[in-house]
Design an enzyme around this catalytic site. Structure first.
Site: not given
Ligand code: AMP
Ligand code: ZN
Length: 121
Positions: A35-37, A93, A101, A106, A108
């Protein structure tokens, strides 16, 4: 995982290696999902390859079946989460303009509510 690149300073590689305690909603030899944090929808999960691929732009022909498997894992998770019928969105992304980021490929998986239009921010 033999012969496959992992980066010590990559947060998603560290999650894949179990170095950052994370509850997986799915795991197999090559793929993990969690799950996304910072969830942006009622259901928000991330599906990653365990192998380090910085983004879709760095994916190669040899990654074809891995990418296909990641899509099927998304489908399976949507079914498990009960959003297969209501609908969901799979986002990847890639690069600066997408707002990527984390430099580890990955997908979503978003759903559980109406998701609105694309690129609204
Ligand atoms: P992106 O902007 O597509 O690179 O998305 C990166 C995603 O990773 C974001 O939605 C963050 O909330 C998520 N994220 C970052 N660190 C963690 C973590 N430790 N566990 C779960 N999700 C994370
Ligand atoms: Zn990585």
């Amino acid at each position: 995982m033999e012969g496959e690149k992992q980066l010590e300073d990559c947060i998603f590689c560290r999650i894949a290696l179990g170095q950052i305690p994370t509850k997986f909603v799915y795991e197999d030899e090559n793929i993990a999902a969690f799950r996304d944090i910072n969830p942006r929808a009622k259901v928000h999960m991330l599906i990653i390859p365990k192998k380090h691929i910085a983004s879709l732009a760095q994916a190669e022909e040899e990654d074809q079946s891995l990418l296909g498997r990641m899509c099927l894992v998304a489908r399976r998770l949507a079914e498990k989460e009960g959003i297969a019928n209501s609908g969901y969105r799979l986002i990847c992304n890639c690069g600066k303009d997408s707002g990527q980021e984390i430099a580890h490929l990955h997908f979503h998986l978003l759903g559980g509510q109406f998701l609105g239009i694309f690129a609204e921010e």
